[in-house]
Design a protein around this motif. Sequence first.
Motif, PDB file in Angstrom:
ATOM      1  N   ALA A  38       0.836  -1.199   0.000  1.00  0.00           N
ATOM      2  CA  ALA A  38       0.000   0.000   0.000  1.00  0.00           C
ATOM      3  C   ALA A  38       0.873   1.251   0.000  1.00  0.00           C
ATOM      4  O   ALA A  38       0.566   2.230  -0.705  1.00  0.00           O
ATOM      5  CB  ALA A  38      -0.944   0.001   1.198  1.00  0.00           C
ATOM      6  N   LYS A  39       1.963   1.245   0.760  1.00  0.00           N
ATOM      7  CA  LYS A  39       2.877   2.396   0.747  1.00  0.00           C
ATOM      8  C   LYS A  39       3.468   2.590  -0.655  1.00  0.00           C
ATOM      9  O   LYS A  39       3.564   3.716  -1.146  1.00  0.00           O
ATOM     10  CB  LYS A  39       3.979   2.196   1.787  1.00  0.00           C
ATOM     11  N   GLU A  40       3.832   1.483  -1.288  1.00  0.00           N
ATOM     12  CA  GLU A  40       4.373   1.536  -2.655  1.00  0.00           C
ATOM     13  C   GLU A  40       3.319   2.084  -3.626  1.00  0.00           C
ATOM     14  O   GLU A  40       3.620   2.934  -4.470  1.00  0.00           O
ATOM     15  CB  GLU A  40       4.814   0.136  -3.074  1.00  0.00           C
ATOM     16  N   LEU A  41       2.105   1.611  -3.499  1.00  0.00           N
ATOM     17  CA  LEU A  41       1.012   2.070  -4.361  1.00  0.00           C
ATOM     18  C   LEU A  41       0.783   3.570  -4.183  1.00  0.00           C
ATOM     19  O   LEU A  41       0.690   4.318  -5.167  1.00  0.00           O
ATOM     20  CB  LEU A  41      -0.275   1.306  -4.032  1.00  0.00           C
ATOM     21  N   LEU A  42       0.731   4.028  -2.951  1.00  0.00           N
ATOM     22  CA  LEU A  42       0.487   5.448  -2.675  1.00  0.00           C
ATOM     23  C   LEU A  42       1.627   6.330  -3.165  1.00  0.00           C
ATOM     24  O   LEU A  42       1.395   7.464  -3.593  1.00  0.00           O
ATOM     25  CB  LEU A  42       0.261   5.662  -1.175  1.00  0.00           C
ATOM     26  N   ALA A  43       2.845   5.813  -3.131  1.00  0.00           N
ATOM     27  CA  ALA A  43       3.997   6.586  -3.598  1.00  0.00           C
ATOM     28  C   ALA A  43       4.012   6.725  -5.116  1.00  0.00           C
ATOM     29  O   ALA A  43       4.522   7.714  -5.645  1.00  0.00           O
ATOM     30  CB  ALA A  43       5.294   5.932  -3.128  1.00  0.00           C
ATOM     31  N   VAL A  62      -3.026  -2.791   4.678  1.00  0.00           N
ATOM     32  CA  VAL A  62      -3.403  -1.666   3.809  1.00  0.00           C
ATOM     33  C   VAL A  62      -4.058  -0.569   4.642  1.00  0.00           C
ATOM     34  O   VAL A  62      -3.724   0.623   4.503  1.00  0.00           O
ATOM     35  CB  VAL A  62      -4.358  -2.133   2.679  1.00  0.00           C
ATOM     36  N   LEU A  63      -4.964  -0.944   5.534  1.00  0.00           N
ATOM     37  CA  LEU A  63      -5.635   0.046   6.386  1.00  0.00           C
ATOM     38  C   LEU A  63      -4.630   0.835   7.219  1.00  0.00           C
ATOM     39  O   LEU A  63      -4.740   2.056   7.353  1.00  0.00           O
ATOM     40  CB  LEU A  63      -6.660  -0.635   7.296  1.00  0.00           C
ATOM     41  N   ARG A  64      -3.637   0.156   7.748  1.00  0.00           N
ATOM     42  CA  ARG A  64      -2.599   0.844   8.547  1.00  0.00           C
ATOM     43  C   ARG A  64      -1.829   1.855   7.693  1.00  0.00           C
ATOM     44  O   ARG A  64      -1.612   2.994   8.095  1.00  0.00           O
ATOM     45  CB  ARG A  64      -1.653  -0.178   9.155  1.00  0.00           C
ATOM     46  N   ALA A  69      -0.811   7.522   6.072  1.00  0.00           N
ATOM     47  CA  ALA A  69      -0.730   8.498   4.973  1.00  0.00           C
ATOM     48  C   ALA A  69      -1.766   9.606   5.127  1.00  0.00           C
ATOM     49  O   ALA A  69      -1.827  10.515   4.301  1.00  0.00           O
ATOM     50  CB  ALA A  69      -0.905   7.787   3.634  1.00  0.00           C
ATOM     51  N   GLY A  70      -2.591   9.518   6.162  1.00  0.00           N
ATOM     52  CA  GLY A  70      -3.617  10.533   6.386  1.00  0.00           C
ATOM     53  C   GLY A  70      -4.852  10.364   5.525  1.00  0.00           C
ATOM     54  O   GLY A  70      -5.646  11.291   5.392  1.00  0.00           O
TER      55      GLY A  70
END
Length: 144
Positions: A38-43, A62-64, A69-70
């Motif tokens: 999820a961090k990779e996706l958001l970046a 993913v929820l975490r 990420a706010g």
Amino acid sequence: TDERVAGLRRAYADFGVEFDESLVMPGEFTKASGYELAKELLAGRDDVTAVFAATDMVAAGVLRALREAGLRVPEDMSVVGFDDIPLASDLTPALTTVHVPHEELGKEAVRLGLRRADTGAEPVVLGTHIVVRESVAPPKRPAA
């Protein structure tokens, strides 16, 4: 896993939406993997509004990552899991997920194992269904 991704592709096709292969992100079926992916996706993307996680544990990660990420679930990003483990209803927000009949699956596995010794067994397909909870935003209505 392959059948879950195939189902996702079918859903896109059924709704006439082009499937973006880059959104299929292979990983482990763990909370840590969901978090990192999820961090990779958001970046890398700012156009994603929903995540369909391969398992509920992946969805928990993913929820975490979304919280960190706010991003608000479901207001900013919808999240759906798969398996309907007991933890799914205890997450915040409660996770919308695909229910797998685990008890029936276990019983059928025993039946198939016993029958296989006799004559061989035919494949069995067990039904799943979606359990709608709080992690998915309602569909947006088209502007009039």
